[in-house]
Design a protein around this motif. Sequence first.
Motif, PDB file in Angstrom:
ATOM      1  N   HIS A  88       0.576 -12.060   2.550  1.00 24.90           N
ATOM      2  CA  HIS A  88       1.586 -10.829   2.211  1.00 24.90           C
ATOM      3  C   HIS A  88       1.591 -10.085   3.736  1.00 24.90           C
ATOM      4  O   HIS A  88       3.123  -9.913   3.648  1.00 24.90           O
ATOM      5  CB  HIS A  88       1.657 -10.270   1.252  1.00 24.90           C
ATOM      6  N   ILE A  89       0.949 -10.529   4.814  1.00 28.35           N
ATOM      7  CA  ILE A  89       1.461  -9.586   5.600  1.00 28.35           C
ATOM      8  C   ILE A  89       1.322 -10.100   7.064  1.00 28.35           C
ATOM      9  O   ILE A  89       1.150 -11.221   7.241  1.00 28.35           O
ATOM     10  CB  ILE A  89       0.162  -8.380   6.251  1.00 28.35           C
ATOM     11  N   VAL A  90       1.824 -10.065   7.262  1.00 22.47           N
ATOM     12  CA  VAL A  90       1.896 -10.857   8.628  1.00 22.47           C
ATOM     13  C   VAL A  90       2.633 -10.691   9.798  1.00 22.47           C
ATOM     14  O   VAL A  90       3.213  -9.035   9.705  1.00 22.47           O
ATOM     15  CB  VAL A  90       3.897 -11.751   9.058  1.00 22.47           C
ATOM     16  N   MET A  91       1.969 -11.073  11.668  1.00 22.82           N
ATOM     17  CA  MET A  91       2.101  -9.034  12.184  1.00 22.82           C
ATOM     18  C   MET A  91       2.265 -10.194  13.601  1.00 22.82           C
ATOM     19  O   MET A  91       1.726 -10.774  13.694  1.00 22.82           O
ATOM     20  CB  MET A  91       0.096  -9.137  12.863  1.00 22.82           C
ATOM     21  N   GLY A  92       3.003  -9.812  13.941  1.00 17.46           N
ATOM     22  CA  GLY A  92       4.344 -10.058  15.799  1.00 17.46           C
ATOM     23  C   GLY A  92       3.688  -9.607  17.060  1.00 17.46           C
ATOM     24  O   GLY A  92       3.648  -8.492  17.187  1.00 17.46           O
ATOM     25  N   LEU A  93       2.980 -10.632  17.812  1.00 16.06           N
ATOM     26  CA  LEU A  93       2.473  -9.840  18.981  1.00 16.06           C
ATOM     27  C   LEU A  93       3.215 -10.242  20.199  1.00 16.06           C
ATOM     28  O   LEU A  93       3.681 -11.833  19.922  1.00 16.06           O
ATOM     29  CB  LEU A  93       0.797 -10.213  18.848  1.00 16.06           C
TER      30      LEU A  93
ATOM     31  N   HIS B 280       6.639  -9.052  -3.885  1.00 17.59           N
ATOM     32  CA  HIS B 280       6.963  -8.979  -5.412  1.00 17.59           C
ATOM     33  C   HIS B 280       6.793  -7.792  -6.255  1.00 17.59           C
ATOM     34  O   HIS B 280       6.383  -6.556  -5.747  1.00 17.59           O
ATOM     35  CB  HIS B 280       5.944  -9.916  -5.726  1.00 17.59           C
ATOM     36  N   PHE B 281       8.583  -8.037  -7.245  1.00 20.98           N
ATOM     37  CA  PHE B 281       8.847  -6.898  -7.954  1.00 20.98           C
ATOM     38  C   PHE B 281       8.125  -6.112  -9.102  1.00 20.98           C
ATOM     39  O   PHE B 281       7.962  -5.464  -9.449  1.00 20.98           O
ATOM     40  CB  PHE B 281      10.097  -7.457  -8.141  1.00 20.98           C
ATOM     41  N   HIS B 282       7.100  -7.409  -9.636  1.00 22.50           N
ATOM     42  CA  HIS B 282       6.246  -6.985 -10.550  1.00 22.50           C
ATOM     43  C   HIS B 282       5.241  -5.407 -10.275  1.00 22.50           C
ATOM     44  O   HIS B 282       4.614  -5.752  -9.292  1.00 22.50           O
ATOM     45  CB  HIS B 282       5.662  -7.972 -11.472  1.00 22.50           C
TER      46      HIS B 282
ATOM     47  N   CYS C 143       8.133 -19.732   6.329  1.00 21.48           N
ATOM     48  CA  CYS C 143       8.903 -18.786   5.116  1.00 21.48           C
ATOM     49  C   CYS C 143       7.969 -17.906   4.418  1.00 21.48           C
ATOM     50  O   CYS C 143       7.073 -18.296   4.462  1.00 21.48           O
ATOM     51  CB  CYS C 143      10.402 -19.859   4.605  1.00 21.48           C
ATOM     52  N   PHE C 144       8.736 -17.513   3.255  1.00 27.99           N
ATOM     53  CA  PHE C 144       7.982 -16.953   2.390  1.00 27.99           C
ATOM     54  C   PHE C 144       8.295 -17.590   0.738  1.00 27.99           C
ATOM     55  O   PHE C 144       9.059 -17.837   0.840  1.00 27.99           O
ATOM     56  CB  PHE C 144       8.499 -15.537   2.216  1.00 27.99           C
ATOM     57  N   MET C 145       7.897 -17.399   0.180  1.00 26.41           N
ATOM     58  CA  MET C 145       7.044 -18.143  -0.854  1.00 26.41           C
ATOM     59  C   MET C 145       7.256 -16.864  -2.419  1.00 26.41           C
ATOM     60  O   MET C 145       6.536 -16.406  -1.723  1.00 26.41           O
ATOM     61  CB  MET C 145       6.358 -19.860  -1.165  1.00 26.41           C
ATOM     62  N   THR C 146       8.041 -16.856  -3.548  1.00 24.21           N
ATOM     63  CA  THR C 146       7.945 -15.538  -4.442  1.00 24.21           C
ATOM     64  C   THR C 146       8.149 -16.639  -5.448  1.00 24.21           C
ATOM     65  O   THR C 146       9.008 -17.214  -6.084  1.00 24.21           O
ATOM     66  CB  THR C 146       9.066 -14.451  -4.228  1.00 24.21           C
ATOM     67  N   LEU C 147       6.721 -16.227  -6.039  1.00 23.14           N
ATOM     68  CA  LEU C 147       6.526 -16.816  -7.729  1.00 23.14           C
ATOM     69  C   LEU C 147       6.031 -16.140  -8.663  1.00 23.14           C
ATOM     70  O   LEU C 147       5.222 -14.745  -8.526  1.00 23.14           O
ATOM     71  CB  LEU C 147       5.394 -17.991  -7.343  1.00 23.14           C
ATOM     72  N   THR C 148       7.716 -16.423  -9.916  1.00 19.19           N
ATOM     73  CA  THR C 148       6.633 -15.405 -11.166  1.00 19.19           C
ATOM     74  C   THR C 148       6.894 -17.120 -12.574  1.00 19.19           C
ATOM     75  O   THR C 148       7.613 -17.543 -12.538  1.00 19.19           O
ATOM     76  CB  THR C 148       8.452 -14.793 -11.324  1.00 19.19           C
ATOM     77  N   LEU C 149       5.848 -16.429 -12.806  1.00 22.34           N
ATOM     78  CA  LEU C 149       5.812 -17.307 -14.286  1.00 22.34           C
ATOM     79  C   LEU C 149       5.622 -17.116 -15.114  1.00 22.34           C
ATOM     80  O   LEU C 149       3.892 -15.928 -15.232  1.00 22.34           O
ATOM     81  CB  LEU C 149       3.985 -18.663 -13.800  1.00 22.34           C
ATOM     82  N   LEU C 150       6.790 -17.460 -16.591  1.00 21.32           N
ATOM     83  CA  LEU C 150       5.620 -16.122 -16.942  1.00 21.32           C
ATOM     84  C   LEU C 150       5.217 -16.839 -18.443  1.00 21.32           C
ATOM     85  O   LEU C 150       5.157 -18.707 -19.078  1.00 21.32           O
ATOM     86  CB  LEU C 150       8.315 -15.947 -17.657  1.00 21.32           C
TER      87      LEU C 150
ATOM     88  N   PHE D  26       3.286 -13.512  -7.820  1.00 22.99           N
ATOM     89  CA  PHE D  26       2.889 -13.545  -5.719  1.00 22.99           C
ATOM     90  C   PHE D  26       3.906 -13.434  -4.972  1.00 22.99           C
ATOM     91  O   PHE D  26       4.933 -14.151  -5.610  1.00 22.99           O
ATOM     92  CB  PHE D  26       1.934 -14.228  -5.778  1.00 22.99           C
ATOM     93  N   SER D  27       3.852 -12.874  -3.949  1.00 25.43           N
ATOM     94  CA  SER D  27       4.600 -13.068  -2.568  1.00 25.43           C
ATOM     95  C   SER D  27       4.050 -13.112  -1.871  1.00 25.43           C
ATOM     96  O   SER D  27       3.526 -12.102  -1.300  1.00 25.43           O
ATOM     97  CB  SER D  27       5.558 -12.548  -2.520  1.00 25.43           C
ATOM     98  N   SER D  28       3.990 -14.348  -1.012  1.00 27.31           N
ATOM     99  CA  SER D  28       3.804 -14.638   0.148  1.00 27.31           C
ATOM    100  C   SER D  28       4.109 -15.724   1.275  1.00 27.31           C
ATOM    101  O   SER D  28       5.336 -16.523   1.050  1.00 27.31           O
ATOM    102  CB  SER D  28       2.088 -15.842   0.203  1.00 27.31           C
TER     103      SER D  28
END
Length: 477
Positions: free
Chosen positions: A264-269, A284-286, A392-399, A409-411
Amino acid sequence: MSASKRFQGANTLSRYHQNFLERQHCKWHSSEDKVANNMFSICILMPNYMLFRLPSEILHKILSYLDAATLICIGHVSKSFYQRANDEALWRNIYRRLLNKKSINMVRKMHEIYTLESQAQPVDGWKLHYIRTRDAWARKKWRTHLGVISRHTGLPSHTDQILRNITWELTATDRSNRETTYDLSFLRFFDTSVVLCWYGNWPDYHHISTIQLHGVRRIALTCPGLKAPGWRSFMEMIDMETVTKGMQDYGQDQVIELKLLKPHIVMGLWKGQHHIAFVIITLHFHKLLERSTQGSSVWPYVDPVVQPPFDDIDPDYGLHGYHLHIVLHSSEYQIMSECFPQLFCHRDQICNGLVRLTAIDGTFFWQHKPLSGDITLPWKCEALQGQIKDRCFMTLTLLDEFNKPFWCFSSSVSTKCKEMPFSVLYATEQFLIHYQDSDGEVMMTIVQGEKEKQLYLVNLAVYVSTGKLNKYFGKDY
């Protein structure tokens, strides 16, 4: 010199001081670090200024008309003003005015008034007591908003509104233990996540030993050019010495090359250099509000122990009734947001320690979902901007079947091109997105339309590890 000339000269000097103060006040908003220096310069330039020659009683009377934010600003002028602006009697009166404005429980109000009348001073002092009371009332308002749960995400519906009262900071520590704190440059809210970005005058990443992420909540005070008082909540630490050994390349363009510190952490050089251009974090909001506000400055928030849900003697308990909410987004715009209810898995479909939950079956065309944009990761810093393709980023919420968050997670993710058999509806090019961690995997297939070049999600499957399933439900699958 006659008295009239001295009076005229004093008026001229006062007008000069007034104009000088106005010019300095205009600069407060441009640089918060220069507030104390500017005001200290005023004190040096005006050693005989009338305000410093007033009796302490009159000066105290003048300060008693000021509000909390103004007193905090004045405390940055000099040591003398800091002492006067932190007078307990002044803050006791400010706290009294706060109680008169706020509508609180009558018993609590009577207790506070009794404390005020009895001259009993709080252990932490009236100023800190005032700040903590303001913060407690703000958090009480937050709890009322957190009671409304979204049936689509299983999360509080107003999470993004509450998180707008929070900010986040990165603190970089170099090898000589010198700390530098970077304020948030910009953020973007999505359905179930927030993307944070920091850019500025970052050093060579080889010179950084650790990077710490803190959530910061501040009380609602308008302090021009200054940060309002608040609290920091430690959330995460990145050990650069350990991370850089396994740092993955995440894409590049003509100016920037991306490195993946964590999912979930991207660094630009800057390309061809070791200097950091920006850092992007997706969260993620959770439990994000708890993590951003309830930890200490050095210790993170710890989730309470959750008991397994009630077992209704169903042999397939824990294998059905899942609700999936998944979002694909960049750092600036949303690509896809879809819900998939009533997902299930039969016992005989458990394979290699994974429970398969199929959200989109590629053989059923009516299940295919169009995407609203290209899969790219835009970036920007102070003067430049660009975008990295196929990221891109993927944010998944499984209930679970009780509509409670089970896996969140958000990754960051990337697409890989792979040839596919000829199709009448789609072009012969497909893109695969694969995410994997200790809790499970996500497999997505995206294809492009033959004519309109529209992207479609044609296959989506979520694999949950049986270890996570057994721990959560208290089963043994």
